[in-house]
Design a protein around this motif. Structure first.
Motif, PDB file in Angstrom:
ATOM      1  N   MET A  81       0.843  -1.207   0.000  1.00  0.00           N
ATOM      2  CA  MET A  81       0.000   0.000   0.000  1.00  0.00           C
ATOM      3  C   MET A  81       0.874   1.251   0.000  1.00  0.00           C
ATOM      4  N   ASP A  82       1.938   1.233   0.798  1.00  0.00           N
ATOM      5  CA  ASP A  82       2.880   2.364   0.804  1.00  0.00           C
ATOM      6  C   ASP A  82       3.516   2.540  -0.569  1.00  0.00           C
ATOM      7  N   GLU A  83       3.890   1.429  -1.182  1.00  0.00           N
ATOM      8  CA  GLU A  83       4.476   1.486  -2.521  1.00  0.00           C
ATOM      9  C   GLU A  83       3.469   2.060  -3.528  1.00  0.00           C
ATOM     10  N   LEU A  84       2.222   1.660  -3.400  1.00  0.00           N
ATOM     11  CA  LEU A  84       1.176   2.161  -4.289  1.00  0.00           C
ATOM     12  C   LEU A  84       0.971   3.657  -4.076  1.00  0.00           C
ATOM     13  N   GLU A  85       0.949   4.095  -2.832  1.00  0.00           N
ATOM     14  CA  GLU A  85       0.819   5.524  -2.554  1.00  0.00           C
ATOM     15  C   GLU A  85       1.997   6.308  -3.131  1.00  0.00           C
ATOM     16  N   ASP A  86       3.209   5.748  -3.019  1.00  0.00           N
ATOM     17  CA  ASP A  86       4.393   6.402  -3.597  1.00  0.00           C
ATOM     18  C   ASP A  86       4.282   6.477  -5.119  1.00  0.00           C
ATOM     19  N   ALA A  87       3.744   5.424  -5.723  1.00  0.00           N
ATOM     20  CA  ALA A  87       3.563   5.425  -7.181  1.00  0.00           C
ATOM     21  C   ALA A  87       2.577   6.507  -7.598  1.00  0.00           C
ATOM     22  N   VAL A  88       1.518   6.689  -6.812  1.00  0.00           N
ATOM     23  CA  VAL A  88       0.549   7.749  -7.103  1.00  0.00           C
ATOM     24  C   VAL A  88       1.235   9.112  -6.994  1.00  0.00           C
ATOM     25  N   LYS A  89       2.055   9.281  -5.974  1.00  0.00           N
ATOM     26  CA  LYS A  89       2.769  10.550  -5.805  1.00  0.00           C
ATOM     27  C   LYS A  89       3.720  10.816  -6.967  1.00  0.00           C
ATOM     28  N   SER A  90       4.291   9.742  -7.525  1.00  0.00           N
ATOM     29  CA  SER A  90       5.235   9.899  -8.636  1.00  0.00           C
ATOM     30  C   SER A  90       4.530  10.179  -9.958  1.00  0.00           C
ATOM     31  N   ARG A  91       3.213   9.988  -9.985  1.00  0.00           N
ATOM     32  CA  ARG A  91       2.396  10.229 -11.182  1.00  0.00           C
ATOM     33  C   ARG A  91       2.760   9.302 -12.339  1.00  0.00           C
ATOM     34  N   SER A  92       3.206   8.096 -11.999  1.00  0.00           N
ATOM     35  CA  SER A  92       3.567   7.118 -13.023  1.00  0.00           C
ATOM     36  C   SER A  92       2.469   6.058 -13.117  1.00  0.00           C
ATOM     37  N   VAL A  93       1.702   6.096 -14.204  1.00  0.00           N
ATOM     38  CA  VAL A  93       0.611   5.141 -14.381  1.00  0.00           C
ATOM     39  C   VAL A  93       1.141   3.707 -14.465  1.00  0.00           C
ATOM     40  N   PRO A  94       2.188   3.410 -15.254  1.00  0.00           N
ATOM     41  CA  PRO A  94       2.680   2.030 -15.311  1.00  0.00           C
ATOM     42  C   PRO A  94       3.157   1.517 -13.935  1.00  0.00           C
ATOM     43  N   LEU A  95       3.876   2.360 -13.188  1.00  0.00           N
ATOM     44  CA  LEU A  95       4.332   1.960 -11.857  1.00  0.00           C
ATOM     45  C   LEU A  95       3.140   1.752 -10.928  1.00  0.00           C
ATOM     46  N   MET A  96       2.162   2.633 -11.017  1.00  0.00           N
ATOM     47  CA  MET A  96       0.980   2.529 -10.176  1.00  0.00           C
ATOM     48  C   MET A  96       0.221   1.235 -10.488  1.00  0.00           C
ATOM     49  N   GLN A  97       0.092   0.888 -11.743  1.00  0.00           N
ATOM     50  CA  GLN A  97      -0.625  -0.336 -12.107  1.00  0.00           C
ATOM     51  C   GLN A  97       0.106  -1.578 -11.597  1.00  0.00           C
ATOM     52  N   MET A  98       1.431  -1.563 -11.663  1.00  0.00           N
ATOM     53  CA  MET A  98       2.211  -2.683 -11.142  1.00  0.00           C
ATOM     54  C   MET A  98       2.041  -2.789  -9.620  1.00  0.00           C
ATOM     55  N   CYS A  99       2.128  -1.665  -8.921  1.00  0.00           N
ATOM     56  CA  CYS A  99       1.976  -1.654  -7.464  1.00  0.00           C
ATOM     57  C   CYS A  99       0.551  -2.042  -7.063  1.00  0.00           C
ATOM     58  N   TYR A 100      -0.417  -1.602  -7.848  1.00  0.00           N
ATOM     59  CA  TYR A 100      -1.820  -1.964  -7.587  1.00  0.00           C
ATOM     60  C   TYR A 100      -1.990  -3.482  -7.677  1.00  0.00           C
ATOM     61  N   SER A 101      -1.393  -4.078  -8.681  1.00  0.00           N
ATOM     62  CA  SER A 101      -1.475  -5.528  -8.852  1.00  0.00           C
ATOM     63  C   SER A 101      -0.878  -6.252  -7.648  1.00  0.00           C
ATOM     64  N   ASP A 102       0.304  -5.815  -7.200  1.00  0.00           N
ATOM     65  CA  ASP A 102       0.946  -6.419  -6.024  1.00  0.00           C
ATOM     66  C   ASP A 102       0.075  -6.250  -4.779  1.00  0.00           C
ATOM     67  N   THR A 103      -0.466  -5.050  -4.617  1.00  0.00           N
ATOM     68  CA  THR A 103      -1.277  -4.737  -3.440  1.00  0.00           C
ATOM     69  C   THR A 103      -2.534  -5.596  -3.395  1.00  0.00           C
ATOM     70  N   THR A 104      -3.236  -5.682  -4.508  1.00  0.00           N
ATOM     71  CA  THR A 104      -4.486  -6.445  -4.508  1.00  0.00           C
ATOM     72  C   THR A 104      -4.223  -7.948  -4.363  1.00  0.00           C
ATOM     73  N   HIS A 105      -3.111  -8.417  -4.893  1.00  0.00           N
ATOM     74  CA  HIS A 105      -2.762  -9.833  -4.739  1.00  0.00           C
ATOM     75  C   HIS A 105      -2.610 -10.179  -3.256  1.00  0.00           C
TER      76      HIS A 105
END
Length: 118
Positions: A81-105
C-alpha cells in the motif's frame, strides 16, 4: 461494547475496503491532476482504516499461528500500500498499475486468511 461485535465490524470493514480496492482498477487510468489527488487521498484513507482494523483483528487472534500469519500478511499488504501511494505521488501510471497488482494480490491473501478464523 461486545468484543465479538467489534471484531465482526473490523472484519466487515476489511472486506468492504478490499472490495472497494479491487474495483479501483479503472480509476487508475488517471489523466488529470485532480484525479491523482483523489486517488491518493482515497488510498491513504483506506490504508488507515485497514491498518487499524487489521491491528484489532490480529490482537484478538486466539493462536500464535493465527497472529503470525495475519501479521506477516498485514505487514506485506501495508508495505505494498505504501508502494502504491508512492507510485501515485510519482504520477507514473505504469508503476501505479504494477503496485496496484501487487497490493491487490496480497490483499486477497489477507481476506482469505480472515475467512477460516473469523
Amino acid at each position: 461494547m461486545d468484543c465479538g461485535i467489534e471484531l465482526k465490524g473490523c472484519v466487515c470493514r476489511i472486506k468492504n475496503c478490499a472490495t472497494e480496492l479491487f474495483s479501483m482498477e479503472e480509476d487508475l487510468m488517471i489523466d488529470d491532476e485532480e484525479s491523482w489527488n483523489l486517488v491518493g487521498r482515497d488510498l491513504r484513507l483506506k490504508a488507515t482504516f485497514l491498518y487499524i482494523d487489521l491491528s484489532r483483528v490480529i490482537s484478538s487472534c486466539g493462536s500464535d499461528e493465527c497472529k503470525k500469519t495475519l501479521t506477516r500478511l498485514a505487514n506485506k499488504f501495508l508495505y505494498f500500500m505504501d508502494e502504491l501511494e508512492d507510485a501515485v505521488k510519482s504520477r507514473s501510471v505504469p508503476l501505479m498499475q504494477m503496485c496496484y497488482s501487487d497490493t491487490t494480490h496480497v490483499l486477497r491473501e489477507v481476506v482469505a486468511a480472515l475467512v477460516p478464523s473469523h
